[in-house]
Design a protein around this motif. Structure first.
Motif, PDB file in Angstrom:
ATOM      1  N   GLU A  30     -27.585  32.856   2.170  1.00 43.02           N
ATOM      2  CA  GLU A  30     -26.165  32.601   2.396  1.00 43.02           C
ATOM      3  C   GLU A  30     -25.660  33.401   3.585  1.00 43.02           C
ATOM      4  OE1 GLU A  30     -24.685  32.883  -2.044  1.00 43.02           O
ATOM      5  OE2 GLU A  30     -23.159  31.910  -0.809  1.00 43.02           O
ATOM      6  N   LYS A  31     -24.618  32.894   4.210  1.00 37.45           N
ATOM      7  CA  LYS A  31     -23.929  33.633   5.272  1.00 37.45           C
ATOM      8  C   LYS A  31     -22.822  34.448   4.602  1.00 37.45           C
ATOM      9  CE  LYS A  31     -22.187  32.923   9.966  1.00 37.45           C
ATOM     10  NZ  LYS A  31     -22.009  31.947  11.053  1.00 37.45           N
ATOM     11  N   VAL A  32     -22.758  35.722   4.948  1.00 35.19           N
ATOM     12  CA  VAL A  32     -21.825  36.626   4.288  1.00 35.19           C
ATOM     13  C   VAL A  32     -20.904  37.260   5.321  1.00 35.19           C
ATOM     14  CG1 VAL A  32     -21.588  38.650   2.798  1.00 35.19           C
ATOM     15  CG2 VAL A  32     -23.582  37.146   2.540  1.00 35.19           C
ATOM     16  N   PHE A  33     -19.624  37.286   5.008  1.00 36.67           N
ATOM     17  CA  PHE A  33     -18.633  37.917   5.879  1.00 36.67           C
ATOM     18  C   PHE A  33     -18.017  39.100   5.143  1.00 36.67           C
ATOM     19  CE2 PHE A  33     -18.233  34.839   9.308  1.00 36.67           C
ATOM     20  CZ  PHE A  33     -18.750  33.687   8.745  1.00 36.67           C
ATOM     21  N   PHE A  81     -12.317  44.335  12.047  1.00 35.52           N
ATOM     22  CA  PHE A  81     -13.726  44.397  12.462  1.00 35.52           C
ATOM     23  C   PHE A  81     -14.541  43.747  11.354  1.00 35.52           C
ATOM     24  CE2 PHE A  81     -17.090  45.452  15.036  1.00 35.52           C
ATOM     25  CZ  PHE A  81     -17.873  46.549  14.684  1.00 35.52           C
ATOM     26  N   SER A  82     -15.242  42.697  11.689  1.00 39.65           N
ATOM     27  CA  SER A  82     -15.973  41.925  10.686  1.00 39.65           C
ATOM     28  C   SER A  82     -17.470  42.133  10.829  1.00 39.65           C
ATOM     29  CB  SER A  82     -15.659  40.431  10.845  1.00 39.65           C
ATOM     30  OG  SER A  82     -14.273  40.214  10.737  1.00 39.65           O
ATOM     31  N   LEU A  83     -18.135  42.224   9.708  1.00 38.79           N
ATOM     32  CA  LEU A  83     -19.599  42.305   9.667  1.00 38.79           C
ATOM     33  C   LEU A  83     -20.125  40.997   9.096  1.00 38.79           C
ATOM     34  CD1 LEU A  83     -22.156  44.161   9.970  1.00 38.79           C
ATOM     35  CD2 LEU A  83     -21.858  44.684   7.533  1.00 38.79           C
ATOM     36  N   ILE A  84     -21.113  40.436   9.754  1.00 39.09           N
ATOM     37  CA  ILE A  84     -21.642  39.137   9.344  1.00 39.09           C
ATOM     38  C   ILE A  84     -23.134  39.257   9.069  1.00 39.09           C
ATOM     39  CG2 ILE A  84     -21.932  36.723  10.036  1.00 39.09           C
ATOM     40  CD1 ILE A  84     -19.585  37.616  12.180  1.00 39.09           C
ATOM     41  N   GLU A 121     -25.986  36.828   8.776  1.00 42.62           N
ATOM     42  CA  GLU A 121     -26.210  35.418   9.105  1.00 42.62           C
ATOM     43  C   GLU A 121     -26.981  34.676   8.005  1.00 42.62           C
ATOM     44  OE1 GLU A 121     -24.958  33.757  11.567  1.00 42.62           O
ATOM     45  OE2 GLU A 121     -24.121  35.404  12.747  1.00 42.62           O
ATOM     46  N   SER A 122     -27.947  35.361   7.423  1.00 38.67           N
ATOM     47  CA  SER A 122     -28.750  34.775   6.346  1.00 38.67           C
ATOM     48  C   SER A 122     -29.154  35.922   5.433  1.00 38.67           C
ATOM     49  CB  SER A 122     -29.971  34.062   6.928  1.00 38.67           C
ATOM     50  OG  SER A 122     -30.792  33.551   5.897  1.00 38.67           O
ATOM     51  N   ALA A 123     -28.386  36.106   4.379  1.00 36.57           N
ATOM     52  CA  ALA A 123     -28.561  37.291   3.543  1.00 36.57           C
ATOM     53  C   ALA A 123     -29.955  37.348   2.932  1.00 36.57           C
ATOM     54  CB  ALA A 123     -27.508  37.310   2.447  1.00 36.57           C
ATOM     55  N   SER A 124     -30.473  38.570   2.859  1.00 39.17           N
ATOM     56  CA  SER A 124     -31.771  38.786   2.225  1.00 39.17           C
ATOM     57  C   SER A 124     -31.633  39.889   1.191  1.00 39.17           C
ATOM     58  CB  SER A 124     -32.832  39.159   3.268  1.00 39.17           C
ATOM     59  OG  SER A 124     -32.491  40.374   3.884  1.00 39.17           O
ATOM     60  N   THR A 125     -32.586  39.943   0.272  1.00 37.83           N
ATOM     61  CA  THR A 125     -32.479  40.913  -0.826  1.00 37.83           C
ATOM     62  C   THR A 125     -32.480  42.353  -0.316  1.00 37.83           C
ATOM     63  OG1 THR A 125     -34.866  40.763  -1.150  1.00 37.83           O
ATOM     64  CG2 THR A 125     -33.489  39.384  -2.559  1.00 37.83           C
ATOM     65  N   ASN A 126     -33.129  42.606   0.818  1.00 30.73           N
ATOM     66  CA  ASN A 126     -33.147  43.988   1.334  1.00 30.73           C
ATOM     67  C   ASN A 126     -31.828  44.381   1.996  1.00 30.73           C
ATOM     68  OD1 ASN A 126     -33.270  42.742   3.806  1.00 30.73           O
ATOM     69  ND2 ASN A 126     -35.387  43.352   4.254  1.00 30.73           N
ATOM     70  N   GLN A 127     -30.872  43.480   1.998  1.00 29.46           N
ATOM     71  CA  GLN A 127     -29.536  43.817   2.465  1.00 29.46           C
ATOM     72  C   GLN A 127     -28.591  44.152   1.313  1.00 29.46           C
ATOM     73  OE1 GLN A 127     -29.037  40.243   4.979  1.00 29.46           O
ATOM     74  NE2 GLN A 127     -28.934  41.628   6.738  1.00 29.46           N
ATOM     75  N   THR A 128     -29.118  44.188   0.104  1.00 27.82           N
ATOM     76  CA  THR A 128     -28.355  44.691  -1.035  1.00 27.82           C
ATOM     77  C   THR A 128     -28.065  46.166  -0.789  1.00 27.82           C
ATOM     78  OG1 THR A 128     -29.257  43.133  -2.640  1.00 27.82           O
ATOM     79  CG2 THR A 128     -28.474  45.246  -3.492  1.00 27.82           C
ATOM     80  N   SER A 129     -26.773  46.523  -0.771  1.00 27.23           N
ATOM     81  CA  SER A 129     -26.403  47.885  -0.395  1.00 27.23           C
ATOM     82  C   SER A 129     -24.903  48.056  -0.553  1.00 27.23           C
ATOM     83  CB  SER A 129     -26.807  48.147   1.064  1.00 27.23           C
ATOM     84  OG  SER A 129     -26.584  49.492   1.429  1.00 27.23           O
ATOM     85  N   MET A 130     -24.445  49.283  -0.306  1.00 23.32           N
ATOM     86  CA  MET A 130     -23.021  49.575  -0.177  1.00 23.32           C
ATOM     87  C   MET A 130     -22.700  49.573   1.311  1.00 23.32           C
ATOM     88  SD  MET A 130     -20.054  50.447  -1.435  1.00 23.32           S
ATOM     89  CE  MET A 130     -20.062  51.350  -2.989  1.00 23.32           C
ATOM     90  N   GLY A 144     -13.181  53.173   4.578  1.00 25.52           N
ATOM     91  CA  GLY A 144     -12.685  52.278   3.547  1.00 25.52           C
ATOM     92  C   GLY A 144     -13.382  52.548   2.226  1.00 25.52           C
ATOM     93  N   PRO A 145     -13.017  51.808   1.185  1.00 25.69           N
ATOM     94  CA  PRO A 145     -13.572  52.054  -0.150  1.00 25.69           C
ATOM     95  C   PRO A 145     -14.990  51.544  -0.330  1.00 25.69           C
ATOM     96  CG  PRO A 145     -12.061  50.210  -0.205  1.00 25.69           C
ATOM     97  CD  PRO A 145     -11.962  50.787   1.172  1.00 25.69           C
ATOM     98  N   GLY A 146     -15.444  50.717   0.586  1.00 30.75           N
ATOM     99  CA  GLY A 146     -16.799  50.198   0.478  1.00 30.75           C
ATOM    100  C   GLY A 146     -16.867  48.850  -0.218  1.00 30.75           C
ATOM    101  N   THR A 147     -17.876  48.078   0.150  1.00 24.80           N
ATOM    102  CA  THR A 147     -18.187  46.821  -0.529  1.00 24.80           C
ATOM    103  C   THR A 147     -19.610  46.913  -1.039  1.00 24.80           C
ATOM    104  OG1 THR A 147     -16.735  45.480   0.882  1.00 24.80           O
ATOM    105  CG2 THR A 147     -18.528  44.340  -0.263  1.00 24.80           C
ATOM    106  N   ARG A 148     -19.752  46.774  -2.344  1.00 25.59           N
ATOM    107  CA  ARG A 148     -21.109  46.779  -2.908  1.00 25.59           C
ATOM    108  C   ARG A 148     -21.614  45.342  -2.923  1.00 25.59           C
ATOM    109  NH1 ARG A 148     -24.411  50.247  -4.790  1.00 25.59           N
ATOM    110  NH2 ARG A 148     -22.878  51.925  -4.993  1.00 25.59           N
ATOM    111  N   LEU A 149     -22.566  45.082  -2.058  1.00 23.28           N
ATOM    112  CA  LEU A 149     -23.120  43.732  -1.922  1.00 23.28           C
ATOM    113  C   LEU A 149     -24.459  43.648  -2.642  1.00 23.28           C
ATOM    114  CD1 LEU A 149     -23.219  40.896  -0.586  1.00 23.28           C
ATOM    115  CD2 LEU A 149     -24.405  41.964   1.335  1.00 23.28           C
ATOM    116  N   THR A 150     -24.571  42.641  -3.495  1.00 22.04           N
ATOM    117  CA  THR A 150     -25.838  42.345  -4.153  1.00 22.04           C
ATOM    118  C   THR A 150     -26.302  40.976  -3.697  1.00 22.04           C
ATOM    119  OG1 THR A 150     -25.204  43.628  -6.096  1.00 22.04           O
ATOM    120  CG2 THR A 150     -27.027  42.071  -6.361  1.00 22.04           C
ATOM    121  N   VAL A 151     -27.533  40.922  -3.187  1.00 25.40           N
ATOM    122  CA  VAL A 151     -28.110  39.646  -2.754  1.00 25.40           C
ATOM    123  C   VAL A 151     -29.228  39.283  -3.727  1.00 25.40           C
ATOM    124  CG1 VAL A 151     -29.171  38.352  -0.877  1.00 25.40           C
ATOM    125  CG2 VAL A 151     -27.560  40.197  -0.357  1.00 25.40           C
ATOM    126  N   LEU A 152     -29.055  38.145  -4.386  1.00 31.59           N
ATOM    127  CA  LEU A 152     -30.026  37.721  -5.407  1.00 31.59           C
ATOM    128  C   LEU A 152     -31.075  36.779  -4.834  1.00 31.59           C
ATOM    129  CD1 LEU A 152     -27.483  37.066  -8.284  1.00 31.59           C
ATOM    130  CD2 LEU A 152     -28.852  39.123  -7.886  1.00 31.59           C
TER     131      LEU A 152
END
Lengths: 120, 115
Positions: free
Chosen positions: A17-20, A74-77, A79-88, A112-120
């Motif tokens: 998936e593409k993640v913004f 400021f946006s972080l993208i 392009e094609s999420a992978s499981t090793n991009q699971t992080s805060m 900022g407070p952070g975004t906890r991203l989980t890539v399945l």
């Protein structure tokens, strides 16, 4: 008080998936940063920007891109999420610090407070 | 590339004990130095910073740090900790001119203060 906000606290996405991730600061800071925080590794810089439409690679830019169309955003993208991009993911902003003729060193960074991203 | 080393990953101590967290960096030129703290569930925030002048700097909540240029160190200290000092602490270095806006962070030290 400086305020740095991030669009989501928690995000779950699927591989490919593409993640913004969005970040907004309200202090008219020149500099903005994206980090990822992983246990034992501290914070690692992905990308930073010292002006609108300007960006520079940090230490781990692979698999990421950024966009800064307005000074406060400021946006972080991913392009094609992978499981090793699971992080805060942490966004930060700062004023530029003048040292000699170089205006681009960073003063105190506000996070900022952070975004906890989980890539399945 | 420059690196920042924090000697301890985890520290456990009792209230009123003294705390010292080590930080060493590898860049040989002029640097700005920072300690940040992240309390449980809170944003990362600045504890103190050194840009120039007196190498002993004082920060919030009774913390201080000493810059020793010859040792490339910026150790954080607090003479008597409280339970509320339980947090993760990060040292960060901004090498002036060489890397512009970039901060390099250490791996962090988790401090647990037992009541």
């Amino acid at each position: 008080d400086v305020k740095v906000t991030q669009s989501s606290r928690y995000l779950v996405k699927r591989t490919g998936e593409k993640v913004f991730l969005e970040c907004v600061q309200d202090m008219d800071h020149e500099n903005m940063f994206w980090y990822r925080q992983d246990p034992g590794l501290g914070l690692r810089l992905i990308y930073f920007s010292y002006d609108v439409k300007m960006k520079e690679k940090g230490d781990i830019p692979e698999g990421y891109s950024v966009s800064r169309e307005k000074k406060e955003r400021f946006s972080l993208i991913l392009e094609s999420a992978s499981t090793n991009q699971t992080s805060m993911y942490l966004c930060a902003s700062s004023e530029a610090y003048r040292w000699g003729t170089d205006l681009r060193n960073t003063d105190t960074q506000y996070f900022g407070p952070g975004t906890r991203l989980t890539v399945l | 590339a420059q690196s920042v080393s924090q000697h301890n990953h985890h520290v456990i101590l009792s209230e009123a004990a003294s705390l010292e967290l080590g930080c060493n960096y590898s860049y040989g030129g002029t640097v700005n130095l920072f300690w940040y703290v992240q309390y449980p569930g809170q944003h990362l925030q600045l504890l103190l910073k050194y840009f120039s002048g007196d190498p002993l700097v004082k920060g919030i909540k009774g913390f201080e740090a000493e810059f020793i240029k010859s040792k490339f160190s910026f150790n954080l200290r607090k003479p008597s900790v409280q339970w509320s000092d339980t947090a993760e602490y990060f040292c960060a270095v901004n090498p002036l001119k060489a890397a512009g806006n970039k901060l390099t962070f250490g791996g962090g030290t988790r401090v647990l203060v037992k009541p």
